[in-house]
Design a protein around this motif. Structure first.
Motif, short mmCIF file in Angstrom:
data_model
loop_
_atom_site.label_atom_id
_atom_site.label_comp_id
_atom_site.label_asym_id
_atom_site.label_seq_id
_atom_site.Cartn_x
_atom_site.Cartn_y
_atom_site.Cartn_z
N PHE A 103 0.82 -1.21 0.00
CA PHE A 103 0.00 0.00 0.00
C PHE A 103 0.85 1.27 0.00
O PHE A 103 0.34 2.37 0.24
CB PHE A 103 -0.96 0.00 1.18
N GLY A 104 2.14 1.13 -0.27
CA GLY A 104 3.00 2.27 -0.53
C GLY A 104 3.25 2.32 -2.03
O GLY A 104 3.98 1.49 -2.57
N VAL A 105 2.60 3.24 -2.72
CA VAL A 105 2.64 3.24 -4.19
C VAL A 105 3.20 4.55 -4.73
O VAL A 105 3.07 5.61 -4.12
CB VAL A 105 1.23 2.99 -4.78
N ALA A 106 3.83 4.44 -5.89
CA ALA A 106 4.36 5.62 -6.56
C ALA A 106 3.25 6.33 -7.30
O ALA A 106 2.34 5.70 -7.87
CB ALA A 106 5.47 5.22 -7.53
N GLY A 107 3.29 7.65 -7.29
CA GLY A 107 2.29 8.43 -8.01
C GLY A 107 2.94 9.63 -8.67
O GLY A 107 4.15 9.87 -8.55
N THR A 108 2.11 10.40 -9.35
CA THR A 108 2.58 11.62 -10.02
C THR A 108 1.64 12.76 -9.69
O THR A 108 0.41 12.63 -9.83
CB THR A 108 2.62 11.43 -11.55
N PHE A 109 2.21 13.87 -9.24
CA PHE A 109 1.41 15.06 -9.00
C PHE A 109 1.28 15.83 -10.31
O PHE A 109 2.27 16.20 -10.94
CB PHE A 109 2.06 15.95 -7.94
N VAL A 110 0.03 16.04 -10.73
CA VAL A 110 -0.26 16.75 -11.98
C VAL A 110 -0.96 18.07 -11.61
O VAL A 110 -2.13 18.06 -11.23
CB VAL A 110 -1.14 15.92 -12.92
N PRO A 111 -0.26 19.19 -11.70
CA PRO A 111 -0.88 20.46 -11.29
C PRO A 111 -1.96 20.90 -12.27
O PRO A 111 -1.88 20.63 -13.47
CB PRO A 111 0.30 21.44 -11.28
N PHE A 112 -2.98 21.57 -11.75
CA PHE A 112 -3.98 22.22 -12.59
C PHE A 112 -3.34 23.46 -13.23
O PHE A 112 -2.34 23.98 -12.73
CB PHE A 112 -5.20 22.62 -11.77
N GLU A 113 -3.94 23.94 -14.31
CA GLU A 113 -3.43 25.16 -14.94
C GLU A 113 -3.43 26.31 -13.95
O GLU A 113 -2.49 27.10 -13.88
CB GLU A 113 -4.26 25.51 -16.17
N GLY A 135 7.63 16.09 -9.79
CA GLY A 135 6.22 15.71 -9.65
C GLY A 135 6.00 14.31 -9.12
O GLY A 135 4.86 13.93 -8.83
N SER A 136 7.05 13.52 -9.01
CA SER A 136 6.88 12.18 -8.46
C SER A 136 6.54 12.26 -6.98
O SER A 136 6.99 13.16 -6.27
CB SER A 136 8.15 11.34 -8.67
N VAL A 137 5.73 11.32 -6.53
CA VAL A 137 5.28 11.35 -5.14
C VAL A 137 5.08 9.93 -4.65
O VAL A 137 4.72 9.04 -5.43
CB VAL A 137 3.96 12.17 -5.02
N GLN A 138 5.34 9.72 -3.38
CA GLN A 138 5.12 8.42 -2.77
C GLN A 138 3.86 8.50 -1.90
O GLN A 138 3.79 9.31 -0.98
CB GLN A 138 6.32 8.01 -1.92
N LEU A 139 2.88 7.70 -2.24
CA LEU A 139 1.64 7.62 -1.47
C LEU A 139 1.72 6.39 -0.57
O LEU A 139 1.55 5.26 -1.04
CB LEU A 139 0.43 7.47 -2.40
N ASN A 151 -0.23 3.38 4.39
CA ASN A 151 -0.02 2.90 5.76
C ASN A 151 -0.01 4.07 6.74
O ASN A 151 -0.21 3.86 7.94
CB ASN A 151 1.31 2.14 5.85
N ARG A 152 0.22 5.26 6.22
CA ARG A 152 0.27 6.45 7.07
C ARG A 152 -1.00 7.29 6.95
O ARG A 152 -1.01 8.47 7.31
CB ARG A 152 1.53 7.26 6.76
#
Length: 283
Positions: free
Chosen positions: A150-160, A234-238, A241-242
């Protein structure tokens, strides 16, 4: 055979390290939550208006007008701010504010800390005293065993441009408006998912409010939260577990925000904190 044993040993060591790091984090989080003047010690929730009113759990007569909170103390009553006595003479009017949305100040009266805050555009007063039964009887919060899946890699995509996002609250009749700078996209349980993120408390951090298919079953029905910090790319760790409970999971005297509709995840996240013992008869 030797390579297989080394691989198994390495995996076992990594799992133990992951569990130890999680336990250290959760112990620290529990310590913060159980502060003698934290939200578990809140005894009352008072909403102020222009009518001067005596409030249970706090000295003085209180009202608010034009974004200014006023308090008049009677003889023998006392308030301090940052250790400084505020009332030079009985009958003196003390003034505080304006206070920004989701901001607040703390005043002291004996063993009580009195939070004066602004929530949903309204002013509230919440006395906090360690004699409160919720704090005295708190026995910790149950949680799922840490699971690296349940620790997964993600990407933050900002809005305009950041989007003002209105959400409901744990207390009916008020709303919160948060600025959403973007989405976090990730994959879990074979599904492509996304969560709208709000600006977090610390600079550069993001706050995610969500529910999932465990909500109302093994986890608190209304919400859980997760704090993340995106990297420059923009990479993020979700790390679910926390995922933690907000104050409304423990007390009806909290004004916590609810997740935006799009943050109701269609997967079961069996990680993070579970329904508090205090609420387990209210599923």
């Amino acid at each position: 055979m030797s390579t297989h044993i080394e691989t198994v040993t390495h995996a076992s060591s990594a799992a133990e390290s992951f569990a130890e790091e999680w336990q250290e984090w959760h112990t620290a989080h529990e310590r913060q939550r159980a502060h003698p003047h934290g939200f578990l010690a809140v005894t009352h929730l008072h909403w102020l208006d222009s009518n001067p009113t005596r409030l249970e759990g706090a000295p003085g007569t209180w009202n608010v007008e034009a974004d200014v909170v006023r308090v008049v103390l009677e003889p023998g009553e006392s308030l301090q701010q940052d250790g400084v006595e505020l009332n030079g003479h009985s009958g003196k009017t003390l003034e505080f504010g304006p206070i920004e949305e989701r901001g607040g100040i703390n005043l002291a009266s004996g063993d009580t800390v009195i939070e004066v805050a602004k929530r949903g555009g309204e002013y509230v007063v919440r006395p906090r005293n360690p004699s409160n039964a919720l704090w005295r009887e708190y026995q910790g919060t149950p949680a799922f065993a840490p699971n690296a899946a349940f620790g997964v890699a993600g990407t933050f995509v900002p809005f305009e441009t950041p989007r003002p996002t209105t959400v409901g609250a744990a207390i009916e009749g008020i709303q919160h408006v948060y600025e959403a700078p973007g989405q976090i996209r990730f994959k879990l349980a074979g599904q492509e998912l996304a969560l709208t993120a709000f600006n977090g408390h610390a600079a550069g951090s993001l706050l995610v409010l969500f529910t999932d298919q465990t909500s109302g079953k093994t986890t608190y029905a209304a919400n859980r939260s997760l704090s993340v910090v995106p990297a420059a790319d923009g990479s993020v760790q979700l790390d679910f577990n926390r995922a933690v409970n907000l104050p409304c999971a423990y007390t009806d005297l909290a004004t916590c925000p609810l997740p935006p509709a799009e943050n109701r995840l269609p997967v079961a996240i069996e990680a993070g904190e579970k329904i508090p013992y205090e609420r387990q008869d209210q599923k």
